[in-house]
Design a protein around this motif. Sequence first.
Motif, short mmCIF file in Angstrom:
data_model
loop_
_atom_site.label_atom_id
_atom_site.label_comp_id
_atom_site.label_asym_id
_atom_site.label_seq_id
_atom_site.Cartn_x
_atom_site.Cartn_y
_atom_site.Cartn_z
N ALA A 40 0.83 -1.21 0.00
CA ALA A 40 0.00 0.00 0.00
C ALA A 40 0.86 1.25 0.00
O ALA A 40 0.60 2.19 -0.75
N SER A 41 1.88 1.26 0.81
CA SER A 41 2.77 2.42 0.87
C SER A 41 3.51 2.62 -0.45
O SER A 41 3.61 3.73 -0.96
N PHE A 42 3.98 1.55 -1.04
CA PHE A 42 4.71 1.60 -2.29
C PHE A 42 3.83 2.14 -3.43
O PHE A 42 4.28 2.91 -4.26
N LEU A 43 2.56 1.74 -3.44
CA LEU A 43 1.65 2.13 -4.51
C LEU A 43 0.85 3.39 -4.19
O LEU A 43 0.09 3.87 -5.04
N GLY A 44 0.99 3.90 -2.98
CA GLY A 44 0.26 5.11 -2.61
C GLY A 44 -1.23 4.89 -2.47
O GLY A 44 -2.04 5.72 -2.90
N THR A 45 -1.59 3.78 -1.88
CA THR A 45 -3.01 3.45 -1.69
C THR A 45 -3.20 2.93 -0.27
O THR A 45 -2.29 2.96 0.54
N SER A 46 -4.41 2.48 0.03
CA SER A 46 -4.69 2.00 1.38
C SER A 46 -4.46 0.49 1.50
O SER A 46 -4.55 -0.25 0.51
N GLU A 47 -4.18 0.08 2.71
CA GLU A 47 -4.00 -1.35 2.99
C GLU A 47 -5.31 -2.10 2.73
O GLU A 47 -5.30 -3.24 2.26
N GLN A 48 -6.44 -1.46 3.01
CA GLN A 48 -7.75 -2.07 2.75
C GLN A 48 -7.92 -2.38 1.27
O GLN A 48 -8.43 -3.44 0.90
N LYS A 49 -7.53 -1.45 0.42
CA LYS A 49 -7.66 -1.65 -1.02
C LYS A 49 -6.79 -2.82 -1.47
O LYS A 49 -7.23 -3.67 -2.25
N VAL A 50 -5.57 -2.88 -0.97
CA VAL A 50 -4.67 -3.98 -1.31
C VAL A 50 -5.32 -5.30 -0.91
O VAL A 50 -5.39 -6.24 -1.71
N ASN A 51 -5.80 -5.39 0.31
CA ASN A 51 -6.40 -6.64 0.79
C ASN A 51 -7.67 -7.00 0.02
O ASN A 51 -7.93 -8.18 -0.22
N ARG A 52 -8.44 -5.99 -0.37
CA ARG A 52 -9.66 -6.25 -1.15
C ARG A 52 -9.32 -6.88 -2.50
O ARG A 52 -9.94 -7.86 -2.91
N TRP A 53 -8.31 -6.36 -3.18
CA TRP A 53 -7.93 -6.92 -4.48
C TRP A 53 -7.29 -8.29 -4.34
O TRP A 53 -7.49 -9.16 -5.19
N LEU A 54 -6.54 -8.51 -3.28
CA LEU A 54 -5.98 -9.84 -3.05
C LEU A 54 -7.09 -10.86 -2.82
O LEU A 54 -7.04 -11.97 -3.35
N TRP A 55 -8.10 -10.47 -2.05
CA TRP A 55 -9.24 -11.35 -1.79
C TRP A 55 -9.97 -11.66 -3.10
O TRP A 55 -10.30 -12.81 -3.36
N ARG A 56 -10.22 -10.63 -3.92
CA ARG A 56 -10.91 -10.84 -5.20
C ARG A 56 -10.11 -11.76 -6.11
O ARG A 56 -10.68 -12.61 -6.79
N TYR A 57 -8.81 -11.61 -6.11
CA TYR A 57 -7.97 -12.49 -6.93
C TYR A 57 -8.10 -13.94 -6.45
O TYR A 57 -8.23 -14.85 -7.27
N LYS A 58 -8.08 -14.15 -5.15
CA LYS A 58 -8.21 -15.50 -4.61
C LYS A 58 -9.57 -16.11 -4.96
O LYS A 58 -9.69 -17.31 -5.19
N GLN A 59 -10.61 -15.29 -5.00
CA GLN A 59 -11.95 -15.77 -5.28
C GLN A 59 -12.19 -16.04 -6.77
O GLN A 59 -12.86 -17.01 -7.11
N THR A 60 -11.69 -15.16 -7.64
CA THR A 60 -12.08 -15.22 -9.04
C THR A 60 -10.92 -15.28 -10.03
O THR A 60 -11.16 -15.32 -11.24
N GLY A 61 -9.70 -15.24 -9.55
CA GLY A 61 -8.56 -15.27 -10.46
C GLY A 61 -8.33 -13.91 -11.11
O GLY A 61 -8.86 -12.89 -10.66
N ILE A 62 -7.61 -13.92 -12.20
CA ILE A 62 -7.21 -12.67 -12.83
C ILE A 62 -8.40 -11.88 -13.36
O ILE A 62 -8.36 -10.66 -13.42
N THR A 63 -9.47 -12.54 -13.73
CA THR A 63 -10.64 -11.82 -14.22
C THR A 63 -11.24 -10.93 -13.15
O THR A 63 -11.87 -9.92 -13.45
N GLY A 64 -11.05 -11.27 -11.88
CA GLY A 64 -11.57 -10.48 -10.78
C GLY A 64 -10.80 -9.18 -10.55
O GLY A 64 -11.24 -8.34 -9.78
N LEU A 65 -9.67 -9.01 -11.23
CA LEU A 65 -8.88 -7.80 -11.05
C LEU A 65 -9.34 -6.65 -11.91
O LEU A 65 -8.87 -5.52 -11.76
#
Length: 72
Positions: A40-65
């Motif tokens: 999050a710090s490296f990309l200038g975003t929130s930790e919540q956003k990072v975790n949300r996208w990681l969760w979506r990737y785990k659920q749906t794969g690359i199409t979820g991104l």
Amino acid sequence: DDNQRKELENGYRNGKSHSFRVNCQIVLLKSEGRISKEIASFLGTSEQKVNRWLWRYKQTGITGLSIRKGRG
């Protein structure tokens, strides 16, 4: 695995939207063993956003991104 990594690297380099490329980068950085707070710090975003996208990737794969139609 290697196929997923290649798919993510391709999405990061050649994705049509900036947000999709960033989301691929989030997953790639996590696969290197980085913590969400660091990503999050490296990309200038929130930790919540990072975790949300990681969760979506785990659920749906690359199409979820991709951002779903009707969003943002």
